[in-house]
Design a protein around this motif. Structure first.
Motif, PDB file in Angstrom:
ATOM      1  N   ALA A  29       0.831  -1.299   0.018  1.00 54.02           N
ATOM      2  CA  ALA A  29      -0.026  -0.092   0.083  1.00 54.02           C
ATOM      3  C   ALA A  29       1.044   1.176  -0.027  1.00 54.02           C
ATOM      4  O   ALA A  29       0.475   2.311  -0.232  1.00 54.02           O
ATOM      5  N   HIS A  30       2.120   1.168   0.080  1.00 53.05           N
ATOM      6  CA  HIS A  30       3.131   2.227   0.360  1.00 53.05           C
ATOM      7  C   HIS A  30       4.028   2.387  -0.719  1.00 53.05           C
ATOM      8  O   HIS A  30       5.154   2.931  -0.372  1.00 53.05           O
ATOM      9  N   LEU A  31       3.594   1.891  -2.203  1.00 46.17           N
ATOM     10  CA  LEU A  31       4.697   1.648  -3.055  1.00 46.17           C
ATOM     11  C   LEU A  31       5.146   3.222  -3.496  1.00 46.17           C
ATOM     12  O   LEU A  31       6.466   3.281  -3.837  1.00 46.17           O
ATOM     13  N   LYS A  32       4.196   4.187  -3.610  1.00 44.86           N
ATOM     14  CA  LYS A  32       4.654   5.422  -4.109  1.00 44.86           C
ATOM     15  C   LYS A  32       5.595   6.108  -3.122  1.00 44.86           C
ATOM     16  O   LYS A  32       6.576   6.814  -3.419  1.00 44.86           O
ATOM     17  N   ALA A  33       5.231   5.903  -1.893  1.00 48.99           N
ATOM     18  CA  ALA A  33       6.391   6.440  -0.636  1.00 48.99           C
ATOM     19  C   ALA A  33       7.665   5.648  -0.847  1.00 48.99           C
ATOM     20  O   ALA A  33       8.511   6.433  -0.622  1.00 48.99           O
ATOM     21  N   TYR A  34       7.544   4.304  -1.065  1.00 49.16           N
ATOM     22  CA  TYR A  34       8.989   4.053  -1.078  1.00 49.16           C
ATOM     23  C   TYR A  34       9.818   4.417  -2.343  1.00 49.16           C
ATOM     24  O   TYR A  34      11.008   4.614  -2.382  1.00 49.16           O
ATOM     25  N   ALA A  35       9.146   4.482  -3.393  1.00 49.92           N
ATOM     26  CA  ALA A  35       9.926   5.195  -4.838  1.00 49.92           C
ATOM     27  C   ALA A  35      10.304   6.560  -4.518  1.00 49.92           C
ATOM     28  O   ALA A  35      11.452   6.980  -4.999  1.00 49.92           O
ATOM     29  N   LYS A  36       9.631   7.262  -3.718  1.00 50.44           N
ATOM     30  CA  LYS A  36      10.374   8.832  -3.400  1.00 50.44           C
ATOM     31  C   LYS A  36      11.320   8.664  -2.294  1.00 50.44           C
ATOM     32  O   LYS A  36      12.568   9.232  -2.625  1.00 50.44           O
ATOM     33  N   LEU A  37      11.524   7.460  -1.266  1.00 54.47           N
ATOM     34  CA  LEU A  37      12.540   7.405  -0.495  1.00 54.47           C
ATOM     35  C   LEU A  37      13.718   6.822  -1.332  1.00 54.47           C
ATOM     36  O   LEU A  37      15.022   7.169  -0.981  1.00 54.47           O
ATOM     37  N   LEU A  38      13.402   5.752  -2.133  1.00 57.65           N
ATOM     38  CA  LEU A  38      14.639   5.182  -2.990  1.00 57.65           C
ATOM     39  C   LEU A  38      15.133   5.962  -3.943  1.00 57.65           C
ATOM     40  O   LEU A  38      16.262   6.205  -4.109  1.00 57.65           O
ATOM     41  N   SER A  39      14.395   7.233  -4.429  1.00 63.83           N
ATOM     42  CA  SER A  39      14.699   8.190  -5.235  1.00 63.83           C
ATOM     43  C   SER A  39      15.861   9.151  -4.588  1.00 63.83           C
ATOM     44  O   SER A  39      16.876   9.226  -4.911  1.00 63.83           O
ATOM     45  N   ALA A  40      15.651   9.362  -3.341  1.00 63.05           N
ATOM     46  CA  ALA A  40      16.212  10.232  -2.591  1.00 63.05           C
ATOM     47  C   ALA A  40      17.644   9.553  -2.158  1.00 63.05           C
ATOM     48  O   ALA A  40      18.572  10.074  -2.224  1.00 63.05           O
ATOM     49  N   TYR A  41      17.516   8.251  -1.992  1.00 61.43           N
ATOM     50  CA  TYR A  41      18.527   7.435  -1.405  1.00 61.43           C
ATOM     51  C   TYR A  41      19.678   7.427  -2.715  1.00 61.43           C
ATOM     52  O   TYR A  41      20.670   7.576  -2.556  1.00 61.43           O
ATOM     53  N   ILE A  42      19.038   7.329  -3.734  1.00 63.54           N
ATOM     54  CA  ILE A  42      19.788   6.965  -5.080  1.00 63.54           C
ATOM     55  C   ILE A  42      20.455   8.472  -5.335  1.00 63.54           C
ATOM     56  O   ILE A  42      21.720   8.502  -5.741  1.00 63.54           O
ATOM     57  N   ALA A  43      19.820   9.517  -5.193  1.00 69.95           N
ATOM     58  CA  ALA A  43      20.651  10.972  -5.535  1.00 69.95           C
ATOM     59  C   ALA A  43      21.611  11.074  -4.326  1.00 69.95           C
ATOM     60  O   ALA A  43      22.682  11.586  -4.640  1.00 69.95           O
ATOM     61  N   ALA A  44      21.371  10.596  -2.931  1.00 63.04           N
ATOM     62  CA  ALA A  44      22.502  10.736  -2.111  1.00 63.04           C
ATOM     63  C   ALA A  44      23.827   9.834  -2.691  1.00 63.04           C
ATOM     64  O   ALA A  44      24.883  10.444  -2.186  1.00 63.04           O
ATOM     65  N   GLU A  45      23.587   8.848  -2.942  1.00 58.38           N
ATOM     66  CA  GLU A  45      24.521   7.911  -3.433  1.00 58.38           C
ATOM     67  C   GLU A  45      25.262   8.414  -4.528  1.00 58.38           C
ATOM     68  O   GLU A  45      26.433   8.289  -4.640  1.00 58.38           O
ATOM     69  N   LYS A  46      24.492   9.092  -5.382  1.00 58.49           N
ATOM     70  CA  LYS A  46      25.104   9.732  -6.689  1.00 58.49           C
ATOM     71  C   LYS A  46      26.060  10.887  -6.214  1.00 58.49           C
ATOM     72  O   LYS A  46      27.260  11.148  -6.719  1.00 58.49           O
ATOM     73  N   GLN A  47      25.597  11.743  -5.197  1.00 55.95           N
ATOM     74  CA  GLN A  47      26.468  12.700  -4.638  1.00 55.95           C
ATOM     75  C   GLN A  47      27.835  12.221  -4.137  1.00 55.95           C
ATOM     76  O   GLN A  47      28.725  12.904  -3.969  1.00 55.95           O
ATOM     77  N   LYS A  48      27.563  10.925  -3.631  1.00 51.52           N
ATOM     78  CA  LYS A  48      28.887  10.326  -3.022  1.00 51.52           C
ATOM     79  C   LYS A  48      29.766   9.761  -4.058  1.00 51.52           C
ATOM     80  O   LYS A  48      30.798   9.105  -3.498  1.00 51.52           O
ATOM     81  N   GLY A  49      29.292   9.625  -5.534  1.00 50.58           N
ATOM     82  CA  GLY A  49      30.007   9.131  -6.386  1.00 50.58           C
ATOM     83  C   GLY A  49      29.810   7.458  -6.687  1.00 50.58           C
ATOM     84  O   GLY A  49      30.689   6.868  -7.270  1.00 50.58           O
ATOM     85  N   LEU A  50      28.834   7.221  -5.672  1.00 50.72           N
ATOM     86  CA  LEU A  50      28.844   5.763  -5.829  1.00 50.72           C
ATOM     87  C   LEU A  50      27.692   4.880  -6.974  1.00 50.72           C
ATOM     88  O   LEU A  50      27.865   3.836  -7.379  1.00 50.72           O
ATOM     89  N   ALA A  51      26.972   6.058  -7.533  1.00 48.92           N
ATOM     90  CA  ALA A  51      26.018   5.770  -8.618  1.00 48.92           C
ATOM     91  C   ALA A  51      26.735   6.135  -9.987  1.00 48.92           C
ATOM     92  O   ALA A  51      27.634   6.583 -10.186  1.00 48.92           O
ATOM     93  N   VAL A  52      25.947   5.260 -10.833  1.00 46.83           N
ATOM     94  CA  VAL A  52      26.466   5.619 -12.320  1.00 46.83           C
ATOM     95  C   VAL A  52      26.501   7.036 -12.764  1.00 46.83           C
ATOM     96  O   VAL A  52      25.469   7.777 -12.495  1.00 46.83           O
ATOM     97  N   GLN A  53      27.592   7.708 -13.240  1.00 45.10           N
ATOM     98  CA  GLN A  53      27.437   9.101 -13.585  1.00 45.10           C
ATOM     99  C   GLN A  53      26.482   9.193 -14.864  1.00 45.10           C
ATOM    100  O   GLN A  53      27.005   8.792 -15.907  1.00 45.10           O
ATOM    101  N   VAL A  54      25.606  10.119 -14.464  1.00 42.68           N
ATOM    102  CA  VAL A  54      24.415  10.161 -15.541  1.00 42.68           C
ATOM    103  C   VAL A  54      24.690  11.410 -16.352  1.00 42.68           C
ATOM    104  O   VAL A  54      23.866  12.161 -17.066  1.00 42.68           O
ATOM    105  N   GLY A  55      25.616  12.511 -15.737  1.00 47.05           N
ATOM    106  CA  GLY A  55      25.437  13.559 -16.171  1.00 47.05           C
ATOM    107  C   GLY A  55      24.660  14.871 -15.261  1.00 47.05           C
ATOM    108  O   GLY A  55      23.731  14.129 -14.882  1.00 47.05           O
ATOM    109  N   VAL A  56      25.153  15.905 -15.306  1.00 44.63           N
ATOM    110  CA  VAL A  56      24.272  16.819 -14.501  1.00 44.63           C
ATOM    111  C   VAL A  56      23.001  17.378 -14.836  1.00 44.63           C
ATOM    112  O   VAL A  56      22.116  17.650 -14.193  1.00 44.63           O
ATOM    113  N   GLU A  57      22.691  17.036 -16.171  1.00 45.80           N
ATOM    114  CA  GLU A  57      21.551  17.690 -16.646  1.00 45.80           C
ATOM    115  C   GLU A  57      20.408  16.460 -16.780  1.00 45.80           C
ATOM    116  O   GLU A  57      19.267  16.486 -17.229  1.00 45.80           O
ATOM    117  N   LEU A  58      20.848  15.303 -16.141  1.00 41.97           N
ATOM    118  CA  LEU A  58      19.832  14.231 -16.081  1.00 41.97           C
ATOM    119  C   LEU A  58      19.470  13.742 -14.737  1.00 41.97           C
ATOM    120  O   LEU A  58      20.435  14.065 -13.759  1.00 41.97           O
TER     121      LEU A  58
END
Length: 287
Positions: A29-58
């Motif tokens: 019942a909370h899938l949309k909330a999970y998606a927002k949390l996971l999106s924020a987590y990915i953004a944080a990992e990207k800031q630490k350089g741990l995610a795939v580099q996709v460019g600043v405009e993406l």
């Protein structure tokens, strides 16, 4: 029966297999909330350089949804689909989003696991991942942190591969009946050497029909006889004992599977049957 969208999602793609322990306090019942949390987590990992580099405009868009038809019984939990897409921050048009990674949690006839855990846990023992391993690692880390579960690569043993070869050979396929291909790795050599053994689908089916005693049922003895017959035929022509090698891949009209835990679904009418076997393997690894 799977709907066309689910079939298109799964068919003819390279999926890496994982087993997953039950998820604690997970709610569909909370899938949309999970998606927002996971999106924020990915953004944080990207800031630490741990995610795939996709460019600043993406930016990465996360979508988590339910696949209620992807299960084997009423006791199974509905499958959960996780999708990551790249989109331009300057555009909100869905047509400009590019799907870069997909993951699917599912359970097909996984009653043996679900009946032994409390109601606080959700049992989805099979996880399929298609896309960059860096995304798989990040998504897996988030689920492990939030739902106190563990991911493990689901390797497929030579014994299980031989079962797949026998079962898939015996399946009726109306179209695109490809050869049954077995790939063997030769051990103890300075350089890697694989042997590919292809059998015409009608010949493989005829052999299996002579081996199988009860239609709809398969025994270990029948699988052993089937493989021994293939080994004997190969030795008669090439003087090579395949029994001294390691079976590492099986490919048939129904699906293909590699010992490293890679699967491809090739026939829509057998997706559920293949997932049923993978669920059994995943549960055996968890237990």
């Amino acid at each position: 029966n799977l709907d066309s969208e689910t079939t298109a999602l799964l068919l003819r793609k390279r999926w890496a297999l994982y087993s997953v322990t039950p998820l604690y306090k997970f709610s569909s019942a909370h899938l949309k909330a999970y998606a927002k949390l996971l999106s924020a987590y990915i953004a944080a990992e990207k800031q630490k350089g741990l995610a795939v580099q996709v460019g600043v405009e993406l930016d990465i868009k996360v979508a988590i949804s339910s696949l209620p038809d992807l299960k084997g019984s009423d006791q199974d939990e509905a499958a959960i689909l996780v999708q990551l897409s790249l989109r331009s921050q300057a555009s909100q048009k869905k047509s400009e989003e590019k799907l870069v990674w997909s993951g699917c949690f599912c359970s097909v006839c996984g009653d043996d696991l679900s009946k032994n855990v409390s109601a606080d846990f959700t049992c989805l023992p099979v996880f399929l991942a298609n896309g960059a391993e860096s995304y798989t690692s990040i998504v897996g880390s988030w689920f492990q942190e939030i739902f106190d579960c563990c991911f493990h690569r689901l390797a497929i043993s030579p014994l299980n591969l031989s079962w797949m070869a026998a079962m898939w050979t015996g399946c009726k396929v109306e179209e695109n009946a490809s050869a049954v291909e077995l790939v063997f790795s030769v051990p103890n050599l300075p350089q890697p050497l694989d042997i590919s053994y292809a059998i015409h689908p009608e010949d493989a089916k005829a052999l299996w029909n002579t081996v199988q005693k009860t239609p709809g049922e398969i025994t270990q003895e029948e699988v052993d006889v089937f493989m021994d017959c293939l080994y004997s035929h190969f030795h008669r022509h090439f003087k090579i004992h395949l029994s001294a090698t390691k079976l590492v891949k099986v490919s048939a009209a129904v699906a293909s599977a590699h010992c490293d835990g890679i699967i491809k679904f090739l026939q829509s009418q057998y997706i559920i049957e293949v997932l049923m076997l993978l669920t059994e393997l995943a549960i055996s690894q968890i237990q």
